[in-house]
Design a protein around this motif. Structure first.
Motif, PDB file in Angstrom:
ATOM      1  N   LEU A 219     -26.890   5.791  22.537  1.00  0.00           N
ATOM      2  CA  LEU A 219     -25.462   5.964  22.272  1.00  0.00           C
ATOM      3  C   LEU A 219     -25.205   6.039  20.765  1.00  0.00           C
ATOM      4  O   LEU A 219     -24.427   6.864  20.291  1.00  0.00           O
ATOM      5  N   LEU A 220     -25.874   5.184  19.995  1.00  0.00           N
ATOM      6  CA  LEU A 220     -25.679   5.174  18.547  1.00  0.00           C
ATOM      7  C   LEU A 220     -26.104   6.492  17.914  1.00  0.00           C
ATOM      8  O   LEU A 220     -25.516   6.936  16.933  1.00  0.00           O
ATOM      9  N   GLY A 221     -27.117   7.103  18.471  1.00  0.00           N
ATOM     10  CA  GLY A 221     -27.590   8.363  17.917  1.00  0.00           C
ATOM     11  C   GLY A 221     -26.832   9.582  18.397  1.00  0.00           C
ATOM     12  O   GLY A 221     -27.167  10.717  18.025  1.00  0.00           O
ATOM     13  N   SER A 222     -25.780   9.355  19.206  1.00  0.00           N
ATOM     14  CA  SER A 222     -25.074  10.485  19.813  1.00  0.00           C
ATOM     15  C   SER A 222     -23.798  10.875  19.086  1.00  0.00           C
ATOM     16  O   SER A 222     -23.103  11.789  19.515  1.00  0.00           O
ATOM     17  N   PHE A 223     -23.471  10.180  17.977  1.00  0.00           N
ATOM     18  CA  PHE A 223     -22.271  10.568  17.236  1.00  0.00           C
ATOM     19  C   PHE A 223     -22.563  10.499  15.740  1.00  0.00           C
ATOM     20  O   PHE A 223     -23.589   9.976  15.297  1.00  0.00           O
ATOM     21  N   GLU A 224     -21.634  11.067  14.941  1.00  0.00           N
ATOM     22  CA  GLU A 224     -21.923  11.353  13.542  1.00  0.00           C
ATOM     23  C   GLU A 224     -22.305  10.119  12.732  1.00  0.00           C
ATOM     24  O   GLU A 224     -23.298  10.120  12.001  1.00  0.00           O
ATOM     25  N   GLU A 225     -21.524   9.051  12.809  1.00  0.00           N
ATOM     26  CA  GLU A 225     -21.820   7.866  11.997  1.00  0.00           C
ATOM     27  C   GLU A 225     -23.132   7.212  12.418  1.00  0.00           C
ATOM     28  O   GLU A 225     -23.847   6.644  11.571  1.00  0.00           O
ATOM     29  N   GLY A 226     -23.448   7.273  13.709  1.00  0.00           N
ATOM     30  CA  GLY A 226     -24.725   6.728  14.159  1.00  0.00           C
ATOM     31  C   GLY A 226     -25.900   7.458  13.540  1.00  0.00           C
ATOM     32  O   GLY A 226     -26.895   6.835  13.134  1.00  0.00           O
ATOM     33  N   PRO A 231     -29.196   3.767  13.607  1.00  0.00           N
ATOM     34  CA  PRO A 231     -28.912   2.661  14.544  1.00  0.00           C
ATOM     35  C   PRO A 231     -29.293   1.292  14.000  1.00  0.00           C
ATOM     36  O   PRO A 231     -28.560   0.319  14.197  1.00  0.00           O
ATOM     37  N   GLN A 232     -30.429   1.183  13.311  1.00  0.00           N
ATOM     38  CA  GLN A 232     -30.870  -0.121  12.840  1.00  0.00           C
ATOM     39  C   GLN A 232     -29.889  -0.730  11.838  1.00  0.00           C
ATOM     40  O   GLN A 232     -29.578  -1.924  11.906  1.00  0.00           O
ATOM     41  N   TRP A 233     -29.379   0.109  10.915  1.00  0.00           N
ATOM     42  CA  TRP A 233     -28.443  -0.411   9.919  1.00  0.00           C
ATOM     43  C   TRP A 233     -27.121  -0.815  10.559  1.00  0.00           C
ATOM     44  O   TRP A 233     -26.533  -1.835  10.200  1.00  0.00           O
ATOM     45  N   LEU A 234     -26.652  -0.036  11.529  1.00  0.00           N
ATOM     46  CA  LEU A 234     -25.391  -0.385  12.195  1.00  0.00           C
ATOM     47  C   LEU A 234     -25.531  -1.697  12.961  1.00  0.00           C
ATOM     48  O   LEU A 234     -24.620  -2.530  12.955  1.00  0.00           O
ATOM     49  N   ARG A 235     -26.675  -1.890  13.608  1.00  0.00           N
ATOM     50  CA  ARG A 235     -26.880  -3.159  14.310  1.00  0.00           C
ATOM     51  C   ARG A 235     -26.947  -4.319  13.314  1.00  0.00           C
ATOM     52  O   ARG A 235     -26.467  -5.419  13.593  1.00  0.00           O
ATOM     53  N   SER A 236     -27.537  -4.083  12.137  1.00  0.00           N
ATOM     54  CA  SER A 236     -27.605  -5.127  11.119  1.00  0.00           C
ATOM     55  C   SER A 236     -26.209  -5.532  10.653  1.00  0.00           C
ATOM     56  O   SER A 236     -25.921  -6.716  10.450  1.00  0.00           O
ATOM     57  N   LEU A 237     -25.329  -4.537  10.495  1.00  0.00           N
ATOM     58  CA  LEU A 237     -23.965  -4.810  10.054  1.00  0.00           C
ATOM     59  C   LEU A 237     -23.117  -5.421  11.156  1.00  0.00           C
ATOM     60  O   LEU A 237     -22.163  -6.162  10.889  1.00  0.00           O
ATOM     61  N   GLY A 238     -23.439  -5.074  12.407  1.00  0.00           N
ATOM     62  CA  GLY A 238     -22.595  -5.500  13.518  1.00  0.00           C
ATOM     63  C   GLY A 238     -21.258  -4.793  13.525  1.00  0.00           C
ATOM     64  O   GLY A 238     -20.267  -5.293  14.065  1.00  0.00           O
ATOM     65  N   ALA A 239     -21.204  -3.624  12.910  1.00  0.00           N
ATOM     66  CA  ALA A 239     -19.967  -2.845  12.773  1.00  0.00           C
ATOM     67  C   ALA A 239     -20.348  -1.396  12.513  1.00  0.00           C
ATOM     68  O   ALA A 239     -21.512  -1.073  12.237  1.00  0.00           O
ATOM     69  N   VAL A 240     -19.348  -0.520  12.597  1.00  0.00           N
ATOM     70  CA  VAL A 240     -19.563   0.889  12.278  1.00  0.00           C
ATOM     71  C   VAL A 240     -18.733   1.215  11.037  1.00  0.00           C
ATOM     72  O   VAL A 240     -17.511   1.148  11.068  1.00  0.00           O
TER      73      VAL A 240
END
Length: 445
Positions: A219-226, A231-240
């Motif tokens: 899912l994270l890799g299916s849109f622009e910000e992902g 994905p790894q950095w977004l999970r680290s932040l816990g936010a988009v």
């Protein structure tokens, strides 16, 4: 109802007019006044609007003027989308900054500071004129850097100036789409400054669906910000993060990509739009067709260097439709008709974020009604975001101080304090470079 558009010869004005054409409710905008300093650009945009309105007997009447006071008198709403220095100025900002090895983007880093230094005095003059000539008008600010300019104008207009941006809207729409939710039914927990914000939650029927997104690499890799952040950095932040945070989190890669690019974004838009306005000099040119063609190319190449640096690929078709004009229309409707709604806007803090003072303009969800926009209560910023938000707000305050005092020393301080400028010596070199190419910065002494 009368709407005045400052920067009325700007390329994206037909998006606003197109949104107005779709509004049939009572109390809608019936007259649009376009103001610009360039008569040729005004004429070109007026032709596009005329073709948009062809065959619609109820289309808002359009008039044009180069007289600012005339444009403001009698306005119910003032939409500010000016560009001080034009696209040539934006291209120069990028060129000067990149020569020093730092980012020249128009709202972020050195380029944003340079743009703010020459824009704030003009925006303040506009705010004073609105207060004198149209004291009951609401000002909707889209002029970049949007948060900084909104704060400058709020010192003269109070809460009657509200900043808008399409980035949070687009981000929330993409996240909702990926999660299978309707954007209109989702509550987006978004907080920060303009072009410096994070989605921390997306609630549907009271349930936060963002953890489901962060836990799913597909899912994270299916849109622009992902794709942009990974994905790894977004999970680290816990936010988009807002897409503009790519300039902070991947600064070296982005600067290199801009340095390698055949043209910077500003130079590309300068040349592209010059072609459009030149084409409009021909009386037989199909104005709307030419505008549509140019806009499609513009949107498809948005943040191309960042996507190249991240290997994020091309933009999706659903992300090419803009969105700020929809925010502007929804905001006007809510205020003019008391149609209560929630929008992510740039407004004065009023205690919403405890780390900033009451007058600081922030970007958060707001409840909007006939009395304006009211920021909702939000949770405190996480530590990693607090430091960045406070640092950038401190820079904005130095820009406002320099614009008010004309102090060159304070302007250097603004550059030097920015997280993306890594040296006081570089700050001095930047200001020297910017003042050499921008006559509008001659006031700094």
């Amino acid at each position: 109802m009368r709407l005045t558009i400052l920067g009325g010869g700007g390329f994206r004005v037909p998006l606003v007019y197109g949104a107005l054409l779709g509004d049939r409710a009572e109390g809608r905008v019936t007259r649009v006044v376009l103001h610009d300093l360039d008569e040729g650009r005004l004429s070109a945009v007026a032709r596009v609007l005329a073709e948009q309105a062809a065959g619609d007997p109820d289309a808002p009447e359009v008039t044009v003027t180069t007289d600012l006071d005339e444009a403001l008198r009698g306005a119910d709403f003032v939409f500010s989308a000016i560009r001080v220095g034009g696209l040539e100025g934006r291209a120069a900002d990028e060129r000067v900054a990149l020569a020093q090895g730092v980012l020249g983007q128009e709202t972020v880093g050195a380029g944003g500071i340079a743009y703010g230094l020459r824009t704030v005095p003009v925006a303040v003059d506009i705010a004073r004129r609105v207060a004198r000539l149209a004291p009951d008008a609401w000002v909707i600010n889209f002029t970049n850097p949007a948060g900084l300019v909104t704060e400058a104008m709020s010192r003269h207009l109070g809460d009657r100036v509200i900043g808008i941006c399409d980035s949070p809207v687009g981000l929330g729409r993409r996240i909702a789409r990926v999660l299978g939710a309707h954007p209109g039914e989702a509550w987006i927990d978004y907080v920060g400054l303009n072009h410096l914000g994070w989605v921390r939650g997306l609630r549907v029927a009271g349930r936060d669906e963002l953890p489901r997104l962060l836990a799913d690499p597909d899912l994270l890799g299916s849109f622009e910000e992902g794709r942009l952040f990974g994905p790894q950095w977004l999970r680290s932040l816990g936010a988009v993060p807002n897409e503009y945070l790519h300039y902070y989190y991947f600064n070296r890669e982005t600067v290199r990509a801009y340095q390698r690019a055949e043209k910077t974004r500003g130079a590309f838009l300068r040349d592209q739009q010059a072609g459009f306005y030149e084409e409009m000099r021909r009386p037989d040119a199909a104005a709307l067709t030419a505008w549509d063609r140019t806009r499609a190319e513009r949107e498809a190449t948005y943040m191309a260097e960042n996507r190249d640096a991240a290997g994020a690929g091309e933009r999706e078709d659903d992300d090419l439709s803009g969105g700020y004009e929809k925010v502007a229309l929804a905001l006007m409707r809510a205020i003019a008709r008391d149609e209560r709604t929630t929008l992510i806007l740039n407004v004065r803090n009023r205690g919403t974020l405890g780390v900033l003072d009451a007058e600081a303009v922030i970007e958060v969800p707001c409840l909007v009604d006939a009395n304006g926009a009211h920021p909702v209560t939000v949770d405190p910023l996480p530590g990693h975001a607090t430091g960045l938000v406070c640092a950038v707000k401190a820079v904005e305050r130095e820009v406002l101080s320099a614009a008010e005092s004309g102090s060159r020393t304070t302007a250097v301080k603004a550059f030097a304090l920015h997280p993306l400028v890594d040296s006081v010596n570089v700050a001095h070199a930047l200001l020297d470079g910017f003042t050499a190419v921008h006559p509008g910065l001659a006031y700094l002494t």
